[in-house]
Design a protein around this motif. Structure first.
Motif, mmCIF file in Angstrom:
data_model
loop_
_atom_site.group_PDB
_atom_site.id
_atom_site.type_symbol
_atom_site.label_atom_id
_atom_site.label_comp_id
_atom_site.label_asym_id
_atom_site.label_seq_id
_atom_site.Cartn_x
_atom_site.Cartn_y
_atom_site.Cartn_z
ATOM 1 N N HIS A 153 0.812 -1.213 0.000
ATOM 2 C CA HIS A 153 0.000 0.000 0.000
ATOM 3 C C HIS A 153 0.852 1.272 0.000
ATOM 4 C CE1 HIS A 153 -2.694 -3.118 1.368
ATOM 5 N NE2 HIS A 153 -3.694 -2.336 1.033
ATOM 6 N N THR A 154 2.131 1.153 -0.381
ATOM 7 C CA THR A 154 3.046 2.275 -0.261
ATOM 8 C C THR A 154 3.856 2.487 -1.540
ATOM 9 O OG1 THR A 154 3.317 1.606 2.060
ATOM 10 C CG2 THR A 154 4.859 3.229 1.220
ATOM 11 N N VAL A 155 4.021 3.751 -1.922
ATOM 12 C CA VAL A 155 4.917 4.111 -3.027
ATOM 13 C C VAL A 155 6.334 3.977 -2.506
ATOM 14 C CG1 VAL A 155 5.692 6.063 -4.432
ATOM 15 C CG2 VAL A 155 3.237 5.696 -4.062
ATOM 16 N N PRO A 156 7.269 3.385 -3.206
ATOM 17 C CA PRO A 156 7.234 2.949 -4.599
ATOM 18 C C PRO A 156 6.879 1.484 -4.790
ATOM 19 C CG PRO A 156 9.485 2.836 -3.863
ATOM 20 C CD PRO A 156 8.657 3.326 -2.686
ATOM 21 N N TRP A 157 6.622 0.782 -3.709
ATOM 22 C CA TRP A 157 6.493 -0.675 -3.763
ATOM 23 C C TRP A 157 5.233 -1.164 -4.458
ATOM 24 C CZ3 TRP A 157 11.221 -1.026 -2.568
ATOM 25 C CH2 TRP A 157 11.771 -0.242 -1.542
ATOM 26 N N MET A 158 4.094 -0.499 -4.265
ATOM 27 C CA MET A 158 2.828 -1.028 -4.776
ATOM 28 C C MET A 158 2.742 -1.048 -6.294
ATOM 29 S SD MET A 158 0.128 1.867 -3.671
ATOM 30 C CE MET A 158 0.265 3.562 -4.150
ATOM 31 N N GLY A 159 3.653 -0.387 -6.967
ATOM 32 C CA GLY A 159 3.637 -0.389 -8.429
ATOM 33 C C GLY A 159 4.604 -1.358 -9.066
ATOM 34 N N LEU A 160 5.253 -2.186 -8.253
ATOM 35 C CA LEU A 160 6.232 -3.137 -8.786
ATOM 36 C C LEU A 160 5.569 -4.385 -9.360
ATOM 37 C CD1 LEU A 160 8.847 -3.088 -5.874
ATOM 38 C CD2 LEU A 160 9.079 -2.004 -8.125
ATOM 39 N N SER A 161 6.241 -5.014 -10.301
ATOM 40 C CA SER A 161 5.793 -6.319 -10.773
ATOM 41 C C SER A 161 5.936 -7.302 -9.613
ATOM 42 C CB SER A 161 6.643 -6.795 -11.949
ATOM 43 O OG SER A 161 7.966 -7.077 -11.504
ATOM 44 N N GLN A 162 5.319 -8.451 -9.720
ATOM 45 C CA GLN A 162 5.376 -9.431 -8.631
ATOM 46 C C GLN A 162 6.816 -9.841 -8.330
ATOM 47 O OE1 GLN A 162 2.906 -12.872 -9.176
ATOM 48 N NE2 GLN A 162 3.606 -13.831 -7.300
ATOM 49 N N GLU A 163 7.588 -10.114 -9.349
ATOM 50 C CA GLU A 163 8.982 -10.545 -9.142
ATOM 51 C C GLU A 163 9.812 -9.449 -8.472
ATOM 52 O OE1 GLU A 163 12.818 -11.858 -11.827
ATOM 53 O OE2 GLU A 163 10.824 -12.337 -12.569
ATOM 54 N N ALA A 164 9.681 -8.224 -8.968
ATOM 55 C CA ALA A 164 10.435 -7.109 -8.387
ATOM 56 C C ALA A 164 9.979 -6.824 -6.960
ATOM 57 C CB ALA A 164 10.289 -5.861 -9.257
ATOM 58 N N PHE A 165 8.668 -6.935 -6.705
ATOM 59 C CA PHE A 165 8.133 -6.724 -5.368
ATOM 60 C C PHE A 165 8.718 -7.754 -4.401
ATOM 61 C CE2 PHE A 165 5.152 -7.351 -1.917
ATOM 62 C CZ PHE A 165 4.716 -6.076 -1.602
ATOM 63 N N ASN A 166 8.696 -9.020 -4.815
ATOM 64 C CA ASN A 166 9.234 -10.077 -3.955
ATOM 65 C C ASN A 166 10.718 -9.875 -3.679
ATOM 66 O OD1 ASN A 166 6.721 -11.285 -3.838
ATOM 67 N ND2 ASN A 166 7.170 -12.782 -5.424
ATOM 68 N N ASP A 167 11.461 -9.465 -4.695
ATOM 69 C CA ASP A 167 12.890 -9.204 -4.516
ATOM 70 C C ASP A 167 13.110 -8.053 -3.536
ATOM 71 O OD1 ASP A 167 15.770 -9.472 -5.266
ATOM 72 O OD2 ASP A 167 15.423 -7.446 -6.074
ATOM 73 N N ALA A 168 12.355 -6.966 -3.701
ATOM 74 C CA ALA A 168 12.487 -5.820 -2.796
ATOM 75 C C ALA A 168 12.104 -6.223 -1.368
ATOM 76 C CB ALA A 168 11.616 -4.666 -3.285
ATOM 77 N N HIS A 169 11.037 -6.993 -1.225
ATOM 78 C CA HIS A 169 10.617 -7.454 0.101
ATOM 79 C C HIS A 169 11.738 -8.261 0.758
ATOM 80 C CE1 HIS A 169 8.687 -10.404 2.860
ATOM 81 N NE2 HIS A 169 8.095 -9.308 3.285
ATOM 82 N N ASP A 170 12.321 -9.207 0.019
ATOM 83 C CA ASP A 170 13.408 -10.011 0.562
ATOM 84 C C ASP A 170 14.579 -9.133 0.992
ATOM 85 O OD1 ASP A 170 11.885 -12.249 0.088
ATOM 86 O OD2 ASP A 170 13.012 -12.882 -1.686
ATOM 87 N N ARG A 171 14.915 -8.140 0.182
ATOM 88 C CA ARG A 171 16.030 -7.258 0.504
ATOM 89 C C ARG A 171 15.743 -6.440 1.766
ATOM 90 N NH1 ARG A 171 17.817 -3.780 -4.404
ATOM 91 N NH2 ARG A 171 19.365 -3.153 -2.852
ATOM 92 N N ILE A 172 14.526 -5.952 1.907
ATOM 93 C CA ILE A 172 14.153 -5.154 3.085
ATOM 94 C C ILE A 172 14.204 -6.021 4.337
ATOM 95 C CG2 ILE A 172 12.237 -3.951 4.221
ATOM 96 C CD1 ILE A 172 11.439 -2.996 1.350
ATOM 97 N N VAL A 173 13.640 -7.209 4.256
ATOM 98 C CA VAL A 173 13.619 -8.119 5.415
ATOM 99 C C VAL A 173 15.033 -8.471 5.839
ATOM 100 C CG1 VAL A 173 12.960 -10.452 6.127
ATOM 101 C CG2 VAL A 173 11.284 -8.976 4.977
ATOM 102 N N ARG A 174 15.902 -8.795 4.862
ATOM 103 C CA ARG A 174 17.300 -9.110 5.190
ATOM 104 C C ARG A 174 18.010 -7.903 5.801
ATOM 105 N NH1 ARG A 174 17.243 -11.638 0.210
ATOM 106 N NH2 ARG A 174 18.486 -9.975 -0.721
ATOM 107 N N ALA A 175 17.832 -6.730 5.203
ATOM 108 C CA ALA A 175 18.508 -5.524 5.700
ATOM 109 C C ALA A 175 18.031 -5.152 7.092
ATOM 110 C CB ALA A 175 18.293 -4.365 4.731
ATOM 111 N N ALA A 176 16.769 -5.448 7.410
ATOM 112 C CA ALA A 176 16.232 -5.146 8.741
ATOM 113 C C ALA A 176 16.569 -6.213 9.767
ATOM 114 C CB ALA A 176 14.721 -4.961 8.644
ATOM 115 N N GLY A 177 17.150 -7.337 9.303
ATOM 116 C CA GLY A 177 17.493 -8.421 10.214
ATOM 117 C C GLY A 177 16.283 -9.176 10.720
ATOM 118 N N ILE A 178 15.223 -9.198 9.910
ATOM 119 C CA ILE A 178 13.994 -9.907 10.300
ATOM 120 C C ILE A 178 14.113 -11.351 9.872
ATOM 121 C CG2 ILE A 178 11.504 -10.024 9.930
ATOM 122 C CD1 ILE A 178 11.624 -6.988 9.325
ATOM 123 N N SER A 179 13.777 -12.251 10.781
ATOM 124 C CA SER A 179 13.861 -13.684 10.424
ATOM 125 C C SER A 179 12.512 -14.267 10.179
ATOM 126 C CB SER A 179 14.568 -14.464 11.509
ATOM 127 O OG SER A 179 13.967 -14.232 12.757
#
Length: 179
Positions: A153-179
């Motif tokens: 529900h947030t710019v710039p993420w909500m406009g990404l393709s599914q693959e790009a969204f999933n990649d960005a999500h993985d990167r954010i989770v890793r960078a935040a140290g979320i398991s």
């Protein structure tokens, strides 16, 4: 030619003209392209279906995939190589949007979907965006699922393709140290 990527000139209702370098023909007479920066900056719907013959907009979509899907559906309902007067006389706009509802198209530059601020970067992110989102997720104590919901529900993420969204999500989770 279907699938051809080319330069496209579009005309806004106010008469302003833009040249888009990477428009792709999806069906005869309909092209899909990313709305140019500076055009409708408050709309998070950054992908457009345009009528090739006139340069006018037909519909907007949140993602490239939704714009392509919408154009494919619209292509089954009308001959878009016709002149605009013939199309206006034969095509019912409500029918078009109802048939393509699964792709969530909206009327071009629809005010119902404008957000406060500049949304022209929707669907395009940088490493700095990843770092900022990771800092916020960590500070807010979010888990991976909550990050996913917030991104959807947030710019710039909500406009990404599914693959790009999933990649960005993985990167954010890793960078935040979320398991």
């Amino acid at each position: 030619m279907i699938g051809e990527v080319r330069e496209y000139t579009l005309t806004c209702a106010d008469g302003q003209v833009y040249t888009v370098p990477l428009a792709k023909e999806i069906v005869p007479g309909l092209l899909v392209y990313r709305i140019p920066d500076g055009m409708h900056p408050s709309s998070p719907h950054r992908w457009r279906i345009g009528h090739e013959a006139t340069g006018l907009a037909v519909a907007d979509a949140m993602t490239r995939e939704d714009a392509v899907g919408t154009a494919e559906v619209f292509g089954t309902l009308a001959d878009w190589t016709q002149d605009p007067d013939t199309l206006r006389a034969t095509v019912k706009v409500d029918d078009l949007f109802a048939k393509a509802a699964g792709y969530y198209p909206i009327l071009p530059a629809s005010p119902a979907y404008k957000i406060g601020g500049d949304a022209s970067r929707n669907g395009i992110y940088t490493d700095a965006d990843i770092e900022e989102a990771a800092r916020e997720a960590k500070a807010d104590g979010l888990n991976a699922f909550e990050v996913l919901i917030a991104m959807s529900h947030t710019v710039p993420w909500m406009g990404l393709s599914q693959e790009a969204f999933n990649d960005a999500h993985d990167r954010i989770v890793r960078a935040a140290g979320i398991s």
